[in-house]
Design a protein around this motif. Structure first.
Motif, PDB file in Angstrom:
ATOM      1  N   THR B 122       0.840  -1.207   0.000  1.00  0.00           N
ATOM      2  CA  THR B 122       0.000   0.000   0.000  1.00  0.00           C
ATOM      3  C   THR B 122       0.870   1.250   0.000  1.00  0.00           C
ATOM      4  O   THR B 122       0.531   2.255  -0.630  1.00  0.00           O
ATOM      5  CB  THR B 122      -0.928   0.001   1.229  1.00  0.00           C
ATOM      6  OG1 THR B 122      -1.601  -1.256   1.279  1.00  0.00           O
ATOM      7  CG2 THR B 122      -1.949   1.123   1.146  1.00  0.00           C
ATOM      8  N   ALA B 123       2.013   1.180   0.696  1.00  0.00           N
ATOM      9  CA  ALA B 123       2.903   2.345   0.755  1.00  0.00           C
ATOM     10  C   ALA B 123       3.430   2.710  -0.629  1.00  0.00           C
ATOM     11  O   ALA B 123       3.617   3.891  -0.940  1.00  0.00           O
ATOM     12  CB  ALA B 123       4.064   2.061   1.710  1.00  0.00           C
ATOM     13  N   ILE B 124       3.670   1.692  -1.450  1.00  0.00           N
ATOM     14  CA  ILE B 124       4.127   1.967  -2.818  1.00  0.00           C
ATOM     15  C   ILE B 124       3.045   2.725  -3.587  1.00  0.00           C
ATOM     16  O   ILE B 124       3.306   3.701  -4.289  1.00  0.00           O
ATOM     17  CB  ILE B 124       4.469   0.643  -3.535  1.00  0.00           C
ATOM     18  CG1 ILE B 124       5.739   0.051  -2.946  1.00  0.00           C
ATOM     19  CG2 ILE B 124       4.614   0.840  -5.038  1.00  0.00           C
ATOM     20  CD1 ILE B 124       6.975   0.896  -3.173  1.00  0.00           C
ATOM     21  N   LEU B 125       1.788   2.260  -3.434  1.00  0.00           N
ATOM     22  CA  LEU B 125       0.694   2.947  -4.118  1.00  0.00           C
ATOM     23  C   LEU B 125       0.486   4.339  -3.542  1.00  0.00           C
ATOM     24  O   LEU B 125       0.247   5.300  -4.274  1.00  0.00           O
ATOM     25  CB  LEU B 125      -0.589   2.121  -4.012  1.00  0.00           C
ATOM     26  CG  LEU B 125      -0.534   0.782  -4.755  1.00  0.00           C
ATOM     27  CD1 LEU B 125      -1.739  -0.065  -4.410  1.00  0.00           C
ATOM     28  CD2 LEU B 125      -0.492   1.007  -6.256  1.00  0.00           C
ATOM     29  N   ASP B 126       0.604   4.458  -2.205  1.00  0.00           N
ATOM     30  CA  ASP B 126       0.481   5.770  -1.558  1.00  0.00           C
ATOM     31  C   ASP B 126       1.489   6.753  -2.132  1.00  0.00           C
ATOM     32  O   ASP B 126       1.152   7.881  -2.495  1.00  0.00           O
ATOM     33  CB  ASP B 126       0.742   5.634  -0.045  1.00  0.00           C
ATOM     34  CG  ASP B 126      -0.525   5.316   0.730  1.00  0.00           C
ATOM     35  OD1 ASP B 126      -1.620   5.618   0.221  1.00  0.00           O
ATOM     36  OD2 ASP B 126      -0.418   4.759   1.836  1.00  0.00           O
ATOM     37  N   ALA B 127       2.741   6.311  -2.188  1.00  0.00           N
ATOM     38  CA  ALA B 127       3.808   7.195  -2.683  1.00  0.00           C
ATOM     39  C   ALA B 127       3.594   7.517  -4.151  1.00  0.00           C
ATOM     40  O   ALA B 127       3.844   8.642  -4.597  1.00  0.00           O
ATOM     41  CB  ALA B 127       5.167   6.537  -2.472  1.00  0.00           C
ATOM     42  N   GLY B 128       3.132   6.506  -4.910  1.00  0.00           N
ATOM     43  CA  GLY B 128       2.877   6.731  -6.328  1.00  0.00           C
ATOM     44  C   GLY B 128       1.769   7.745  -6.540  1.00  0.00           C
ATOM     45  O   GLY B 128       1.870   8.630  -7.395  1.00  0.00           O
ATOM     46  N   ILE B 129       0.705   7.628  -5.741  1.00  0.00           N
ATOM     47  CA  ILE B 129      -0.426   8.552  -5.872  1.00  0.00           C
ATOM     48  C   ILE B 129      -0.022   9.944  -5.404  1.00  0.00           C
ATOM     49  O   ILE B 129      -0.317  10.943  -6.056  1.00  0.00           O
ATOM     50  CB  ILE B 129      -1.638   8.023  -5.059  1.00  0.00           C
ATOM     51  CG1 ILE B 129      -2.211   6.768  -5.733  1.00  0.00           C
ATOM     52  CG2 ILE B 129      -2.695   9.102  -4.902  1.00  0.00           C
ATOM     53  CD1 ILE B 129      -3.170   5.987  -4.878  1.00  0.00           C
ATOM     54  N   ALA B 130       0.702  10.009  -4.278  1.00  0.00           N
ATOM     55  CA  ALA B 130       1.083  11.315  -3.722  1.00  0.00           C
ATOM     56  C   ALA B 130       2.190  11.968  -4.531  1.00  0.00           C
ATOM     57  O   ALA B 130       2.445  13.166  -4.399  1.00  0.00           O
ATOM     58  CB  ALA B 130       1.515  11.144  -2.274  1.00  0.00           C
ATOM     59  N   GLY B 131       2.877  11.182  -5.367  1.00  0.00           N
ATOM     60  CA  GLY B 131       3.946  11.766  -6.179  1.00  0.00           C
ATOM     61  C   GLY B 131       5.241  11.941  -5.418  1.00  0.00           C
ATOM     62  O   GLY B 131       6.129  12.685  -5.837  1.00  0.00           O
ATOM     63  N   THR B 132       5.376  11.253  -4.271  1.00  0.00           N
ATOM     64  CA  THR B 132       6.597  11.401  -3.475  1.00  0.00           C
ATOM     65  C   THR B 132       7.669  10.404  -3.883  1.00  0.00           C
ATOM     66  O   THR B 132       8.770  10.430  -3.351  1.00  0.00           O
ATOM     67  CB  THR B 132       6.283  11.210  -1.978  1.00  0.00           C
ATOM     68  OG1 THR B 132       5.622   9.949  -1.813  1.00  0.00           O
ATOM     69  CG2 THR B 132       5.382  12.311  -1.470  1.00  0.00           C
ATOM     70  N   ASP B 133       7.337   9.516  -4.806  1.00  0.00           N
ATOM     71  CA  ASP B 133       8.269   8.482  -5.224  1.00  0.00           C
ATOM     72  C   ASP B 133       8.649   8.738  -6.685  1.00  0.00           C
ATOM     73  O   ASP B 133       7.801   9.064  -7.497  1.00  0.00           O
ATOM     74  CB  ASP B 133       7.547   7.125  -5.098  1.00  0.00           C
ATOM     75  CG  ASP B 133       8.493   5.972  -5.265  1.00  0.00           C
ATOM     76  OD1 ASP B 133       9.707   6.206  -5.210  1.00  0.00           O
ATOM     77  OD2 ASP B 133       8.008   4.837  -5.448  1.00  0.00           O
ATOM     78  N   THR B 134       9.903   8.619  -6.983  1.00  0.00           N
ATOM     79  CA  THR B 134      10.333   8.776  -8.379  1.00  0.00           C
ATOM     80  C   THR B 134      10.441   7.406  -9.021  1.00  0.00           C
ATOM     81  O   THR B 134      11.124   6.532  -8.502  1.00  0.00           O
ATOM     82  CB  THR B 134      11.694   9.488  -8.442  1.00  0.00           C
ATOM     83  OG1 THR B 134      11.558  10.748  -7.814  1.00  0.00           O
ATOM     84  CG2 THR B 134      12.119   9.693  -9.885  1.00  0.00           C
TER      85      THR B 134
END
Lengths: 174, 301
Positions: B122-134
């Motif tokens: 879920t954290a991967i999806l969270d970061a992907g949605i929030a745009g905090t992950d490159t």
């Protein structure tokens, strides 16, 4: 369908003579140069540099390298002096790029210029101040990444470097 | 970490008490359905991608064939992380626990391990949605300008973020089908999942499972009925975000599994006679390759 507008430099697609497309050649880069795939290069004092549009002759076009193949992308961010940069160089190589104006079939065979910053360079089919390129062909029909091309705005054109610094013809450099 | 001691659990030792409840809840596991799990025996793995595609080109008589371009596209390194937890019991407390509540510790640890896997996904999806992950392509997962190898960019989010609605689903499904490959050719992928937080679960059911057109007074059919499988999670951070996602085989969401959740059964400390039970696992999650072209969504309006 209108041509896709995507100015991102030039790519080697063949040769004028019909010979097999040669691989790129390693040249020494001047220090601090930023190299982008598909950008034109010039030789100054034995080192490759990023030219200005008023340069009267060119060496060639930067090839994919360092794992970067995408046209317009930076493949060497800030070259160290004499770092190898791979360049398609020669006046027999046919390159392909987008026309900055509206291409027409009467342009085939004419000399012309190039415009744009590295990474977004185009063939300036309508101007011939420096006359470094020679238009050889207009691309019509399906293309690799731009759908179907038609003659007109943003046409893909194929050209050779008429004034190539490592060209085979005696009058090819200025 | 704190040890469960005799003094801390007087109720378990008092004969006047009856055991009412042991907290052994576990999360639903919606996110596990979205990921492809790959096993590894290495400390980390690097993934690469090759792009070739586009169309054939016109060949003039006697002319050479057009030499197609093949790109080395995006790289991504996944490095598994170790997760662990242990429970320690004072021997006297464990022996005197009249309900056997402490004996459920291994069961709880096993469930916590599965929940943790769900959380990291879920954290991967969270970061992907929030745009905090490159992502591998250098931009966030849902982005207005993902680069294509053959040049140009594409968006896998609306120009203006919008809440989940029949219109958002309608436009999103169309946009998903048009998402391109590296040569700007539509992939015409088949969308499979609608990923949302639990807050939107029942709205999503109305939009995707009604027979009639949602919110319409006439007899029009609901064209989106059954188009997407709803995947809702109570731990997804952005409660009004929504993502239309492709099959696990193509969407790039990956779990690199170094060691599955392991449970080390009861061990005794020979000095103090403490009892110890522990669980550990080693994995990581991420998205690989040109995965944005199999996801289309918004952070909500």
């Amino acid at each position: 369908m209108a041509n896709r507008d995507l100015a991102n430099g030039f790519e080697a697609v063949g040769t004028l003579s019909g010979a097999k497309l040669p691989g790129p050649t390693a040249f020494n880069s001047a220090g601090g140069q930023t190299w982008k795939v598909g950008a034109v290069a010039r030789l100054v004092s034995g080192q490759a540099v990023n030219p200005t549009t008023t340069a009267g002759s060119l060496l060639g076009v930067v090839a994919p390298q360092q794992g970067i193949g995408r046209l317009g992308s930076t493949c060497i961010a800030s070259a160290t002096t004499n770092q190898d940069v791979m360049i398609y160089a020669g006046d027999d190589i046919v390159f392909q790029g987008q026309s900055s104006g509206t291409a027409t079939s009467v342009m085939v065979g004419l000399l012309c210029d190039w415009v744009g910053a590295a990474g977004a360079q185009e063939v300036a089919t309508a101007t011939s101040t420096e006359s470094v390129f020679c238009v050889r062909e207009l691309v019509v029909g399906p293309t690799e990444s731009r759908g179907v091309q038609a003659i007109g705005a943003n046409s893909l054109v194929r050209f050779t470097i008429a004034k190539c610094q490592v060209g085979a013809h005696p009058d090819s450099t200025t | 970490m704190s040890k469960a001691t005799w003094d801390a659990f007087p109720d378990l030792l008092d004969t006047r008490f009856r055991m009412a409840y042991v907290d052994l809840n576990t999360l639903p596991l919606p996110m596990a359905r979205l990921f492809t799990e790959i096993g590894t025996t290495k400390g980390y793995e690097k993934f690469t991608e090759v792009a070739m595609g586009g169309y054939l080109q016109v060949k003039n008589r006697s002319a050479s064939s057009f030499e197609g371009t093949i790109y080395q596209a995006y790289d991504k390194t996944l490095t598994p992380t170790t997760y662990s937890k242990q429970y320690r019991f004072e021997w006297e407390a464990f022996a005197d626990d009249q309900f056997g509540a402490f004996q459920l510790a291994p069961t709880s640890l096993a469930q916590q391990g599965i929940d943790t896997q769900e959380l990291t996904k879920t954290a991967i999806l969270d970061a992907g949605i929030a745009g905090t992950d490159t992502g591998p392509d250098g931009v966030s997962w849902l982005n207005a300008s993902h680069p294509m190898q053959a040049g140009g960019t594409f968006a896998n989010k609306p120009g203006t973020d919008i809440d989940l609605s029949p219109t958002a689903i309608h436009d999103g499904l169309i946009a998903y089908e048009k998402l391109p490959d590296h040569f700007n050719k539509p992939k015409t992928g088949v969308p499979r999942f609608l990923v949302i937080a639990t807050n939107e679960k029942y709205n999503a059911k109305r939009y995707l499972q009604s027979n009639g057109l949602p919110g319409s007074a006439n007899n029009d059919l609901n064209p989106w009925q059954g188009e997407l499988e709803i995947v809702s999670s109570p731990i997804l951070t952005d409660t009004d975000a929504w993502v239309i996602l492709g099959e696990p085989a193509v969407n790039g969401l990956t779990t690199l599994m170094r060691e599955q959740i392991n449970l080390d059964g009861w061990d005794r400390d020979r000095d103090t006679r403490d009892l110890v039970v522990s669980a550990f696992g080693r994995w990581t999650d991420g998205y690989l390759g040109h995965s944005p072209s199999h996801a289309y969504g918004s952070t909500g309006g």
